[in-house]
Design a protein around this motif. Structure first.
Motif, short mmCIF file in Angstrom:
data_model
loop_
_atom_site.label_atom_id
_atom_site.label_comp_id
_atom_site.label_asym_id
_atom_site.label_seq_id
_atom_site.Cartn_x
_atom_site.Cartn_y
_atom_site.Cartn_z
N TYR A 388 40.24 17.98 25.63
CA TYR A 388 39.63 17.22 24.45
C TYR A 388 39.38 17.91 23.27
O TYR A 388 39.91 18.06 22.26
CB TYR A 388 38.46 16.19 24.96
CG TYR A 388 39.13 15.07 25.91
CD1 TYR A 388 39.74 14.14 26.00
CD2 TYR A 388 38.65 15.27 27.44
CE1 TYR A 388 40.37 13.37 26.60
CE2 TYR A 388 38.92 14.43 28.52
CZ TYR A 388 39.95 13.38 27.88
OH TYR A 388 40.30 12.61 28.91
N ARG A 391 39.29 16.40 19.78
CA ARG A 391 40.63 15.80 18.90
C ARG A 391 40.65 14.30 19.38
O ARG A 391 40.03 13.78 20.30
CB ARG A 391 41.78 16.57 19.68
CG ARG A 391 42.05 18.19 19.33
CD ARG A 391 43.48 18.59 19.45
NE ARG A 391 43.41 19.07 20.97
CZ ARG A 391 43.19 20.11 21.48
NH1 ARG A 391 42.77 21.06 20.65
NH2 ARG A 391 43.23 20.23 22.69
N CYS A 392 41.40 13.66 18.68
CA CYS A 392 41.37 12.13 18.47
C CYS A 392 42.63 11.71 19.38
O CYS A 392 43.68 12.09 19.21
CB CYS A 392 41.54 11.40 17.32
SG CYS A 392 41.71 9.85 17.12
N SER A 394 44.61 8.19 20.06
CA SER A 394 44.86 6.76 19.57
C SER A 394 46.29 6.25 19.61
O SER A 394 47.10 6.72 20.22
CB SER A 394 44.61 7.41 17.90
OG SER A 394 44.89 6.11 17.03
N GLN A 435 32.97 0.36 15.34
CA GLN A 435 32.88 1.79 15.85
C GLN A 435 31.56 1.70 16.85
O GLN A 435 30.62 1.09 16.40
CB GLN A 435 32.80 2.82 14.98
CG GLN A 435 31.74 2.76 13.83
CD GLN A 435 31.80 4.04 12.79
OE1 GLN A 435 32.70 4.88 12.74
NE2 GLN A 435 30.88 3.81 11.79
N SER A 468 41.27 4.20 18.52
CA SER A 468 40.96 5.61 18.55
C SER A 468 39.66 5.89 19.45
O SER A 468 38.67 5.09 19.50
CB SER A 468 40.60 6.21 17.02
OG SER A 468 41.82 5.95 16.51
N ILE A 470 37.20 9.60 20.58
CA ILE A 470 37.09 11.06 20.46
C ILE A 470 36.24 11.35 21.66
O ILE A 470 34.95 10.77 21.58
CB ILE A 470 36.68 11.82 19.29
CG1 ILE A 470 37.58 11.47 18.00
CG2 ILE A 470 36.32 13.13 19.46
CD1 ILE A 470 37.09 11.93 16.67
N ASP A 501 47.41 8.61 13.93
CA ASP A 501 45.95 9.37 13.99
C ASP A 501 45.96 10.18 15.36
O ASP A 501 44.86 10.92 15.27
CB ASP A 501 45.03 8.21 13.95
CG ASP A 501 44.92 7.59 12.62
OD1 ASP A 501 45.54 8.02 11.66
OD2 ASP A 501 44.20 6.33 12.44
N SER A 502 46.59 10.00 16.11
CA SER A 502 46.50 10.76 17.54
C SER A 502 47.07 12.07 17.28
O SER A 502 48.31 12.42 16.88
CB SER A 502 47.49 9.92 18.54
OG SER A 502 47.42 10.27 19.89
#
Length: 520
Positions: A388, A391-392, A394, A435, A468, A470, A501-502
């Motif tokens: 991880y 990082r994202c 998504s 979010q 998404s 994180i 976005d991933s």
């Protein structure tokens, strides 16, 4: 003979161009006695700017069979003409204007809010806010059965002026624009009034357009007010949509300003709602806010006694005994709205073995059962390390029916129990809709673990959204495999596609975010 016809044509053309001038000059000529027709023919010519109407693209005859547009079509002039009509400036159109427009819809549009040939006038709006609007009986009768009965029915009254105090001028103009121009022009601040006018004068297609507009713009902020109005207008589809929003986004709806504007009957129906997806303390606080505003409407001082008075029996629809004990002790018990006996009995309800009888409903609401859309057919662990480190992960998705995303199901540690910190986001075209930053505990199994948004997010059909996350925690975790591009979940079909976005490897075929949790 040719000259005589030519003179008649000239006189007719001039009369259409400037009727008031001809009328005034004819009076003057009659006083002089022996005025000849040749004197009138020497009058200076009158020039007018030729203005064309702008019409929306529709499948009309003129659109099916293409035609050349008039050479002097001017967008600015079109906008000015529409504005003149809306402001009721009564601008006389150009001579031979009928020849400028190939369709009856465009020619009728010239008459919209225009005194030219008007044979009736409406004084629209409440006293102090009226507006006098011209009308043409034939056009109105063709557009509405109510107007037909009013002007041509057996009980028709021959009135030159009709007063309509219960319709707002802007809404009446919107209805006239539809009848004259075949155009639907709706705005958020007038659509309810326009719906009322369309219902009153039985213009069903305009009414349906108003309902569609309301359904499209429906949100937690206006759902309670629209619920009240939809019941008044007898629109069951809109009523059902309002309930869907209120149930799924109950806390947002109850905290909205619009909730305080509802009538008592709507308040009771919301408080009775079994599927209301909200904490009972939120329901209690919303009812007190409504009571305070209701006191103002009834010109009462907002005292505890008056709040309880305006709530009446609706107070007992709040399921106070189902609150968490902390919520009751720190909120409802200290609000003053309950009597000492009621407060004492509810405390005993929480703690005593022999519980007292209560007037309040003591059974918890059922709320809504969340559905889970699982997109992987299997999962793996140990063979790969799902790193991880900020990082994202998504994925993009779209649904075929309106739903409310409540959260995501996420994988956890594959080597024993561990705690994760998760920042989840839901976006549409780069705009963040929801979010949350929270933690969840993984027990080391391959199960998914829910992470929730603060409030469910409304998702419209046939549009791609980006989910998404994180994660920060144990890097040796489970991850999904054999992902599906389309999943049927109950009556909802969900499609998945990769997201730009991933940045951590999650895609359609494998990775994180194995589940979408939603209400439908």
């Amino acid at each position: 003979m040719v000259d005589e016809k030519g003179k008649n044509m000239k006189c007719l053309t001039f009369f259409l161009m400037l009727p008031e001038t001809v009328k005034n000059r004819s009076k003057k000529s009659s006083k002089k006695g022996n005025s000849s027709s040749s004197s009138n023919s020497k009058l200076p010519p009158v020039c007018y700017e030729i203005i064309t109407l702008k019409t929306k693209k529709k499948k009309m005859a003129a659109d099916i069979f293409p035609r050349k547009k008039p050479a002097n079509t001017n967008t600015t002039a079109v906008q000015q003409y529409h504005q003149q009509n809306l402001n009721n400036n009564n601008t006389i159109p150009a001579p031979n204007w009928q020849g400028l427009y190939p369709t009856i819809r465009e020619r009728n549009a010239v008459m919209f809010n225009n005194d030219l040939m008007a044979d009736v006038h409406f004084v629209v709006g409440p006293p102090g806010g009226t507006q006098r609007l011209p009308g043409h009986k034939y056009v109105l009768a063709v557009g509405s059965s109510v107007f037909h009965a009013m002007f041509y029915g057996e009980l028709a009254e021959d009135k030159d002026e009709i007063r309509i105090p219960d319709v707002e001028p802007a809404a009446f103009l919107a209805m006239l624009k539809y009848i004259y121009c075949d155009e639907i022009d709706l705005a958020a601040d007038t659509v309810l009034a326009t719906l009322y006018a369309a219902k009153k004068y039985i213009v069903p297609h305009l009414a349906r357009a108003c309902v569609n507009f309301l359904e499209t713009s429906l949100s937690a902020k206006n759902a309670c007010v629209l619920l009240s109005q939809s019941c008044l207008f007898e629109e069951p589809d809109l009523t059902q949509r309002c309930w869907e929003v209120i149930d799924a986004q109950a806390e947002l709806a109850l905290k909205s300003e619009g909730f305080c504007d509802i009538d008592f009957q709507t308040l009771e129906s919301i408080l009775r709602r079994e599927t209301l997806n909200a904490k009972e303390i939120v329901v209690f606080e919303a009812a007190l806010n409504w009571a305070e505003v209701e006191c103002q409407r009834q010109e009462l001082t907002a005292t505890i006694e008056n709040k309880r008075k305006v709530l009446g029996k609706a107070l007992y629809l709040i399921r106070i005994p189902t609150m968490a004990l902390d919520d009751f002790a720190n909120g409802a018990a200290q609000s003053g709205i309950l009597t000492l006996n009621e407060t004492n009995d509810i405390f005993l309800w929480y703690t005593a073995a022999k519980k007292p009888e209560l007037q309040f409903v003591s059974k918890p609401r059922k709320g809504l059962v969340p559905q889970r859309c699982h997109r992987f057919q299997s999962c793996a662990y140990r063979s790969n390390q799902w790193r991880y480190r900020g990082r994202c992960d998504s994925i993009q998705f779209a649904v075929d029916k309106r739903v409310f995303i409540a959260g995501f199901g996420l994988y956890g540690s594959s080597c024993g129990s561990a705690e994760y910190s998760a920042k989840i986001e839901l976006k549409r075209q780069g705009v963040i809709l929801g979010q949350n930053l929270s933690k969840y505990f993984s027990d080391g199994s391959s199960n998914t673990f829910p992470v929730w948004f603060e409030y469910p997010v409304q998702i419209e059909p046939d549009t791609f959204y980006t989910a998404s996350v994180i994660l920060d925690g144990n890097e040796l975790s489970y991850f999904g495999q054999e992902g599906m591009t389309e999943v049927q979940c109950g009556k909802v079909t969900v499609q998945f596609q990769c997201s730009s976005d991933s940045t951590n490897g999650t895609g359609v075929q494998g990775g994180q975010i194995p589940e979408l949790i939603f209400y439908a």
